[in-house]
Design a protein around this motif. Structure first.
Motif, PDB file in Angstrom:
ATOM      1  N   VAL A 129     -18.860 -37.914  -1.056  1.00 37.07           N
ATOM      2  CA  VAL A 129     -19.570 -37.672  -2.357  1.00 37.07           C
ATOM      3  C   VAL A 129     -18.957 -38.703  -3.276  1.00 37.07           C
ATOM      4  N   VAL A 130     -19.702 -38.946  -4.249  1.00 33.73           N
ATOM      5  CA  VAL A 130     -19.660 -39.654  -5.448  1.00 33.73           C
ATOM      6  C   VAL A 130     -20.270 -39.152  -6.466  1.00 33.73           C
ATOM      7  N   VAL A 131     -19.435 -38.989  -7.583  1.00 36.37           N
ATOM      8  CA  VAL A 131     -20.028 -38.056  -8.775  1.00 36.37           C
ATOM      9  C   VAL A 131     -19.768 -38.818 -10.087  1.00 36.37           C
ATOM     10  N   ARG A 132     -20.810 -39.002 -10.830  1.00 36.57           N
ATOM     11  CA  ARG A 132     -20.563 -39.631 -12.002  1.00 36.57           C
ATOM     12  C   ARG A 132     -20.869 -38.432 -13.101  1.00 36.57           C
ATOM     13  N   ARG A 133     -19.835 -38.221 -14.154  1.00 33.32           N
ATOM     14  CA  ARG A 133     -20.058 -37.075 -14.997  1.00 33.32           C
ATOM     15  C   ARG A 133     -21.131 -37.453 -15.814  1.00 33.32           C
ATOM     16  N   ALA A 134     -21.752 -36.386 -16.525  1.00 33.37           N
ATOM     17  CA  ALA A 134     -22.575 -36.497 -17.689  1.00 33.37           C
ATOM     18  C   ALA A 134     -21.880 -37.152 -18.821  1.00 33.37           C
ATOM     19  N   GLY A 135     -22.663 -38.081 -19.666  1.00 34.18           N
ATOM     20  CA  GLY A 135     -22.019 -38.532 -20.769  1.00 34.18           C
ATOM     21  C   GLY A 135     -22.938 -39.125 -21.757  1.00 34.18           C
ATOM     22  N   ARG A 136     -22.551 -40.110 -22.566  1.00 40.73           N
ATOM     23  CA  ARG A 136     -23.498 -40.724 -23.643  1.00 40.73           C
ATOM     24  C   ARG A 136     -22.940 -42.154 -23.511  1.00 40.73           C
ATOM     25  N   GLY A 137     -24.419 -42.708 -23.653  1.00 39.53           N
ATOM     26  CA  GLY A 137     -24.221 -44.398 -23.598  1.00 39.53           C
ATOM     27  C   GLY A 137     -23.973 -44.639 -24.992  1.00 39.53           C
ATOM     28  N   PRO A 138     -24.083 -46.188 -25.265  1.00 45.91           N
ATOM     29  CA  PRO A 138     -23.573 -46.598 -26.432  1.00 45.91           C
ATOM     30  C   PRO A 138     -24.404 -46.554 -27.426  1.00 45.91           C
ATOM     31  N   ASP A 139     -25.675 -46.080 -27.120  1.00 44.16           N
ATOM     32  CA  ASP A 139     -26.613 -45.714 -28.349  1.00 44.16           C
ATOM     33  C   ASP A 139     -26.625 -44.163 -28.413  1.00 44.16           C
ATOM     34  N   GLY A 140     -25.808 -43.270 -27.911  1.00 45.84           N
ATOM     35  CA  GLY A 140     -25.716 -42.021 -28.208  1.00 45.84           C
ATOM     36  C   GLY A 140     -26.566 -41.266 -27.303  1.00 45.84           C
TER      37      GLY A 140
END
Length: 207
Positions: A129-140
């Motif tokens: 299992v590989v998970v990337r959590r939600a977040g915001r990019g450089p542009d928001g």
């Protein structure tokens, strides 16, 4: 007077041979030193690289920090074995957590994870299992949570993030789900997924 003269003559004769005697004594001393001085140790031959582990770790946790003291990566496992012949680290019941330069948090778990010494190539085997959590990019802009599930997943972190598998996979992005026989996903700013084989997708209604 005669006795004194004889002693002077004897000393004069001995003085002629004194340098020869001293040289003989020095030669004997040098020979004795060579006999008692231990021989220099011969360099040990290089040990052949074997397929056996050169070290173990059990019940371990390894953390990496950036220059500001923030945790950048964390690796845990019930046992780790390093194999010098192919420069790999094999971790049982592994859990890996990392934070990208953009602040996005990713994690990986599997029954076994094999990593190269540079730690930029990971092979996850068994309930991977590989998970990337939600977040915001450089542009928001919001970047939704993404999950990858499969029996085997390969993760590359350099030069760009890639997640690949030649076995059935499940991708969950937000409320959407896609299954396929193979996967080649490019992350970073591209975020492109290439599916092959039997592909099924379920998309949640958009508001």
């Amino acid at each position: 007077m005669k006795l004194l003269k004889r002693m002077q003559d004897l000393l004069s004769r001995l003085s002629i041979y004194l340098p020869v005697m001293l040289m003989g004594l020095l030669a004997l001393a040098s020979y004795w030193l060579l006999r008692v001085t231990p021989r220099p140790l011969e360099p040990e031959p290089e040990r052949p690289v074997t397929e056996h582990p050169d070290f173990y770790m059990r019940g371990f946790a390894i953390k990496g920090f950036d220059e500001n003291g923030r945790i950048k990566s964390e690796m845990r496992g019930t046992e780790g074995r390093h194999y010098p012949h192919n420069e790999t680290l094999v971790i049982d019941n592994a859990r890996i957590r990392s934070v990208s330069d953009k602040g996005l948090v990713s994690s990986a778990t599997a029954l076994k994870i094999t990593s190269n010494d540079e730690q930029n190539d990971f092979l996850l085997e068994g309930d991977a299992v590989v998970v990337r959590r939600a977040g915001r990019g450089p542009d928001g802009r919001l970047i939704p949570r993404v999950e990858f599930h499969g029996p085997v997943l390969r993760v590359l972190t350099e030069p760009i993030e890639r997640i690949m598998s030649d076995q059935p996979v499940l991708l969950i992005r937000g409320n959407d789900q896609i299954t396929a026989d193979t996967l080649d996903y490019t992350g970073d700013d591209a975020r492109v997924a290439d599916f092959e084989g039997r592909v099924n997708a379920t998309f949640a209604p958009r508001p």
